[in-house]
Design a protein around this motif. Sequence first.
Motif: not given
Length: 231
Positions: A201-229
Amino acid sequence: MTGSENKTEVLPNLTVDGVCNAGGGIYDSVNLDGVGKVSGAVKSRKFRANGQFKVLGDLESTEMICEGILTVRGDAHVAEGKIDGMLTIEGKLGGEHLEVYGVWKVKKDCEIESMKTEGAFFIDGLLNAGQVQIHLHGLSKAGEIGVEALRVRRLSKSKWNLLRLIPKFNPELQAKVIEGDELDLEYTTAEVVRGNRVTIGPGCNIGRVEYRDELIKHPKAKVGEEMKLGG
């Protein structure tokens, strides 16, 4: 069989009112009002502290209610606990259900079945829990977080009566790694977030997100890398 063998042991109560020092031991109930310390480990069915107290040893209780400032110099295990104020555990913290309104610190690992916290916390080790709700009113930190379900929100208002004691930093959760089945995060900074269903959600700063089923990301969230497992 003698008569003494048929008797159920009756545990004493410990009641403190005012400024004093008390001894540790095994009690049915402990009631502390005022300022002081308990010199030694305490085990009780009920533990209530109102004021400012130190337990110079481990604390184990089926039910604990604390209003004020409580410091435990050893480990603590509480089946059902409610804290309104400041809690410091210099060892490990374990239990089944915990509610904390205020500031709390655990210098080793924390293992709780379900937890609701409102305010700020600092866990030097691992937070291992089932269901967790975090309402941020200050900077909160944990080394790593492993949960079944985690929900993090900022708190705009609080009924907690000692907000002046919360460090004046932006309300944010910080951890190196956050892992769980259901993760719903806001205002969180982490190197790695790993889960089945993840909401960033808003205000997040995540280096890497690893998810299996679903990833929902807020437009203003910062995510360096996304990886579906897989699998």
